[in-house]
Design a protein around this motif. Structure first.
Motif, short mmCIF file in Angstrom:
data_model
loop_
_atom_site.label_atom_id
_atom_site.label_comp_id
_atom_site.label_asym_id
_atom_site.label_seq_id
_atom_site.Cartn_x
_atom_site.Cartn_y
_atom_site.Cartn_z
N GLU A 7 39.84 44.94 42.78
CA GLU A 7 41.05 44.20 43.15
C GLU A 7 42.02 44.08 41.98
O GLU A 7 43.23 43.95 42.16
N LYS A 8 41.47 44.12 40.77
CA LYS A 8 42.28 44.12 39.55
C LYS A 8 41.54 44.94 38.50
O LYS A 8 40.43 45.40 38.73
N GLU A 9 42.15 45.09 37.36
CA GLU A 9 41.53 45.85 36.29
C GLU A 9 40.44 45.02 35.62
O GLU A 9 40.64 43.85 35.30
N TYR A 10 39.28 45.65 35.43
CA TYR A 10 38.16 45.02 34.73
C TYR A 10 37.84 45.83 33.48
O TYR A 10 38.42 46.91 33.25
N VAL A 11 36.88 45.32 32.70
CA VAL A 11 36.45 46.00 31.48
C VAL A 11 34.94 46.19 31.54
O VAL A 11 34.20 45.25 31.87
N THR A 12 34.47 47.40 31.24
CA THR A 12 33.04 47.67 31.23
C THR A 12 32.40 47.09 29.97
O THR A 12 33.10 46.67 29.03
N LEU A 13 31.07 47.08 29.92
CA LEU A 13 30.37 46.61 28.73
C LEU A 13 30.68 47.48 27.52
O LEU A 13 30.54 47.03 26.37
N GLU A 14 31.11 48.71 27.76
CA GLU A 14 31.47 49.62 26.67
C GLU A 14 32.92 49.46 26.23
O GLU A 14 33.38 50.14 25.31
N GLY A 15 33.66 48.56 26.91
CA GLY A 15 35.04 48.30 26.51
C GLY A 15 36.09 49.12 27.22
O GLY A 15 37.27 49.05 26.89
#
Length: 211
Positions: free
Chosen positions: A180-188
């Motif tokens: 639904e929006k931009e997220y960030v993975t654990l790797e950044g």
């Protein structure tokens, strides 16, 4: 009931024979919660005899989520133990995928507060004293409060937390999941959609500037 009474109000009585979610439902173990303070699922990732390529069918897997919901809804504790036989680890990559999948499964069902916990055991059947509880950084991710129960959308199971998002694909097919929006993975890495291969779990964080 007599045992619980003899232990006194400050002691916890916990049962550990349910194995996993499917075992809990197959054996009708919920009836024991009338006298227990909680349960331990020592086979939460699946039978110890299975290697790291084994995953349950979706219809069985979902019971590992629902058992958490059921136990905690009754005000009881739930401890999930993912125990891996080191001799049945097919590769480090397979192990990493399986551990993340199992932890994400747990997160789909866990409640607020400290009524549930997840433990990962690297088991040595030849020398049980040499078994390890490896630390992985994401084990202590502060998810914030859950915003709602888990749901299935775009071929994957999802759950939203105040700070994070959990996604699990327990099927044998890959799933493309728009966000639904931009997220960030654990790797950044910033992502607006994710491809979830079969039998994978994912933890995503909300950017700090996300209102």
């Amino acid at each position: 009931a007599d045992v619980k009474q003899a232990m006194g109000p400050d002691a916890l009585l916990v049962g550990n024979s349910i194995r996993d979610g499917p075992g809990y439902y197959a054996e009708g173990a919920g009836r024991f919660l009338a006298v227990l303070d909680g349960v331990v699922a020592e086979g939460y990732k699946g039978p110890l005899t299975r290697d790291t390529l084994f995953y349950p069918k979706e219809s069985e897997w979902i019971k590992n989520v629902d058992v958490l919901v059921d136990v905690q809804s009754q005000g009881k504790y739930f401890l999930a133990i993912a125990k891996y036989d080191k001799n049945r680890v097919t590769s480090q990559e397979d192990l990493s995928q399986h551990v993340m999948f199992t932890l994400a499964t747990f997160m789909l069902g866990r409640g607020e507060g400290d009524s549930s916990a997840f433990s990962y055991v690297y088991f040595d059947p030849e020398d049980t004293d040499a078994s390890e509880n490896p630390y992985l950084p994401y084990f202590h991710t502060e998810l914030g409060r859950p915003l709602a129960a888990y749901y299935k959308k775009n071929g994957a199971y999802q759950r939203d937390f105040a700070k994070w998002k959990i996604i699990v694909n327990p099927t044998t097919q890959s799933a493309n999941v728009p966000l639904e929006k931009e997220y960030v993975t654990l790797e950044g890495e910033k992502v607006s959609s994710v491809n979830m291969p079969a039998h994978t779990g994912l933890i995503l964080t909300k950017p700090r500037d996300w209102s």
